[in-house]
Scaffold this motif. Structure first.
Motif: not given
Length: 75
Positions: A50-57
């Motif tokens: 989820f941390h990666a999703l937040e960064r990319f989004s």
């Protein structure tokens, strides 16, 4: 001459979260025989992926995010 970013730059991200995490070690899900995969381990209260999703989004160039999971991890 300076190059400018193309105004309509569009980036797709494929986030692969389907590994087994063998090198990471296995953590058991409380009350279950199934191991908890590394991508689902909580960090600051959120699963790792989820941390990666937040960064990319948060990036304006990213217009699409495809999350790849193992079939047995999809509820």
């Amino acid at each position: 001459m300076k190059s400018k970013r193309h105004a309509s730059l569009s980036v797709s991200v494929v986030l692969v979260a389907a590994g087994e995490g063998r090198r990471f070690g296995r953590t058991k899900i409380p009350g279950s025989a199934r191991p908890l995969r590394k991508v689902f381990l909580p960090i600051d209260g959120k699963p790792l992926f989820f941390h990666a999703l937040e960064r990319f989004s948060a990036l304006r160039e990213v217009t699409e995010i495809v999350l790849v999971l193992r079939r047995d991890d999809i509820a």
